[in-house]
Write a protein that holds these residues in place. Structure first.
Motif, PDB file in Angstrom:
ATOM      1  N   ILE A  75      36.934 -17.281 -72.775  1.00  0.00           N
ATOM      2  CA  ILE A  75      36.294 -17.282 -74.101  1.00  0.00           C
ATOM      3  C   ILE A  75      34.805 -17.543 -73.958  1.00  0.00           C
ATOM      4  CG2 ILE A  75      36.146 -18.521 -76.301  1.00  0.00           C
ATOM      5  CD1 ILE A  75      39.187 -18.956 -76.113  1.00  0.00           C
ATOM      6  N   ILE A 121      40.433 -10.530 -88.051  1.00  0.00           N
ATOM      7  CA  ILE A 121      40.842 -11.478 -87.002  1.00  0.00           C
ATOM      8  C   ILE A 121      41.617 -12.657 -87.562  1.00  0.00           C
ATOM      9  CG2 ILE A 121      39.959 -13.086 -85.254  1.00  0.00           C
ATOM     10  CD1 ILE A 121      37.618 -11.135 -84.861  1.00  0.00           C
ATOM     11  N   PHE A 122      41.140 -13.211 -88.694  1.00  0.00           N
ATOM     12  CA  PHE A 122      41.746 -14.432 -89.224  1.00  0.00           C
ATOM     13  C   PHE A 122      42.583 -14.200 -90.490  1.00  0.00           C
ATOM     14  CE2 PHE A 122      37.708 -15.767 -87.157  1.00  0.00           C
ATOM     15  CZ  PHE A 122      38.259 -16.486 -86.111  1.00  0.00           C
ATOM     16  N   THR A 178      32.037 -14.504 -85.678  1.00  0.00           N
ATOM     17  CA  THR A 178      33.501 -14.452 -85.678  1.00  0.00           C
ATOM     18  C   THR A 178      34.090 -14.935 -84.360  1.00  0.00           C
ATOM     19  OG1 THR A 178      32.930 -12.135 -86.049  1.00  0.00           O
ATOM     20  CG2 THR A 178      34.882 -12.879 -87.039  1.00  0.00           C
ATOM     21  N   TYR A 179      33.470 -14.527 -83.254  1.00  0.00           N
ATOM     22  CA  TYR A 179      34.039 -14.927 -81.963  1.00  0.00           C
ATOM     23  C   TYR A 179      33.795 -16.408 -81.678  1.00  0.00           C
ATOM     24  CZ  TYR A 179      36.118 -14.248 -77.425  1.00  0.00           C
ATOM     25  OH  TYR A 179      36.981 -14.313 -76.360  1.00  0.00           O
ATOM     26  N   TYR A 182      36.427 -18.213 -83.455  1.00  0.00           N
ATOM     27  CA  TYR A 182      37.662 -18.156 -82.664  1.00  0.00           C
ATOM     28  C   TYR A 182      37.620 -19.166 -81.522  1.00  0.00           C
ATOM     29  CZ  TYR A 182      40.999 -16.353 -79.226  1.00  0.00           C
ATOM     30  OH  TYR A 182      42.003 -16.235 -78.306  1.00  0.00           O
ATOM     31  N   ARG A 185      37.871 -22.884 -82.590  1.00  0.00           N
ATOM     32  CA  ARG A 185      39.222 -23.203 -83.050  1.00  0.00           C
ATOM     33  C   ARG A 185      40.227 -23.234 -81.891  1.00  0.00           C
ATOM     34  NH1 ARG A 185      40.065 -19.780 -88.708  1.00  0.00           N
ATOM     35  NH2 ARG A 185      38.233 -20.592 -89.800  1.00  0.00           N
ATOM     36  N   ALA A 186      39.841 -22.672 -80.745  1.00  0.00           N
ATOM     37  CA  ALA A 186      40.773 -22.558 -79.620  1.00  0.00           C
ATOM     38  C   ALA A 186      40.829 -23.809 -78.756  1.00  0.00           C
ATOM     39  CB  ALA A 186      40.392 -21.356 -78.754  1.00  0.00           C
ATOM     40  N   ARG A 248      35.155 -23.872 -88.440  1.00  0.00           N
ATOM     41  CA  ARG A 248      36.412 -24.527 -88.035  1.00  0.00           C
ATOM     42  C   ARG A 248      37.053 -25.228 -89.225  1.00  0.00           C
ATOM     43  NH1 ARG A 248      38.619 -27.352 -82.611  1.00  0.00           N
ATOM     44  NH2 ARG A 248      40.284 -28.570 -83.553  1.00  0.00           N
TER      45      ARG A 248
END
Length: 300
Positions: A75, A121-122, A178-179, A182, A185-186, A248
């Protein structure tokens, strides 16, 4: 702090905190953009800023935050590539066009692409009222860019290149928003993502800046340049960090749209510090941007 933030994710308290963070990011992002367009070559300024926040991030990575989980390394690699592309395009656009033209186009295309990306994506959706708000906000942003193009631009011969680069930069804004959402949140600890992000992200542009500085015939003195880099190195983590935390805590699309009220603050900065003209039409367009943001927030 970390546990409290995690505890309010997806709650009303998290929504309100995300609003505060997104608006804070808007103010600071306008300051950050002005720093990059101001006195020095944009490539050098960006290199100085990135070097400073790279150095500032190291103690947090080593001493404060937990180590990233193994799945975070790919990521971080993608995040790095996207941000390098964004920064190259942003600096290039600033060398071709006026700050008050380039900045609104970048910030106008960014949230539109981000809202689409957040849906894909979400699975985020906006109400009809919120789409009206987005339309109003974008009308204000692009209206501001159009006004500046007609009345204020001095770089007429490079205008088309500046606009093309600004639109492409806006696409990369959507990609990183956006990434990054992601990515943050990962991981279990959002501050792990932030600390490692700023250390990794600060590696590339200082190298580019050093190469460019060494090739210059009239090299600027490093003292004032690094002083600007220090200011940017403090502003950037608070600006980008605030909007990342907002994504987030709440909807990515809403945070992206609210952050683009930075265009209003950018116009104020351009008027006060860069001596660019602000008249009644531009004030009206800035009011339109603010109104659009209010509609988006109230329509959620």
């Amino acid at each position: 702090m970390t546990q409290w933030l995690i505890s309010i994710e997806g709650t009303d308290a998290g929504h309100h905190m995300a609003l505060i963070l997104a608006l804070t990011a808007a103010v600071l992002h306008a300051v950050f953009g002005a720093l990059q367009k101001g006195r020095h070559d944009p490539w050098l300024t960006r290199g100085a800023i990135d070097f400073c926040y790279f150095v500032m991030a190291i103690p947090f990575v080593v001493l404060v935050v937990p180590a990233p989980e193994p799945h975070m390394w790919p990521i971080f690699a993608v995040v790095w590539v996207i941000h390098v592309g964004y920064k190259l395009l942003q600096a290039w656009a600033y060398t071709k066009g006026a700050y008050t033209v380039v900045y609104p186009v970048v910030r106008g295309t960014g949230p539109l692409f981000t809202v689409i990306g957040a849906y894909l994506i979400f699975g985020e959706t906006f109400t009809g009222t919120q789409w009206v708000g987005i339309a109003v906000l974008l009308a204000g942003i692009f209206g501001l860019a159009l006004y500046n193009m007609v009345f204020l631009v001095s770089e007429r011969d490079t205008l088309h290149a500046a606009l093309g680069l600004a639109a492409l930069t806006g696409l990369f804004v959507a990609l990183y928003t956006t990434y990054d959402a992601y990515g943050i949140r990962a991981t279990a600890n959002p501050f792990t993502f932030l600390a490692w992000f700023f250390m990794i992200d600060g590696v590339f542009m200082p190298i580019v800046a050093i190469i460019k500085w060494r090739r210059m015939e009239n090299r600027p003195t490093l003292g004032p340049l690094m002083a600007r880099g220090m200011v940017g190195g403090v502003v950037a983590p608070f600006s980008f960090g605030a909007v990342m935390l907002a994504t987030r805590l709440d909807k990515v699309g809403e945070a992206a749209v609210l952050r683009e009220t930075s265009t209003v603050f950018a116009a104020i900065i351009g008027w006060v510090f860069l001596k660019e003209t602000v008249g009644p039409r531009r004030i009206a367009l800035m009011a339109l941007i603010a109104l659009g943001a209010v509609i988006v927030e109230m329509g959620g």
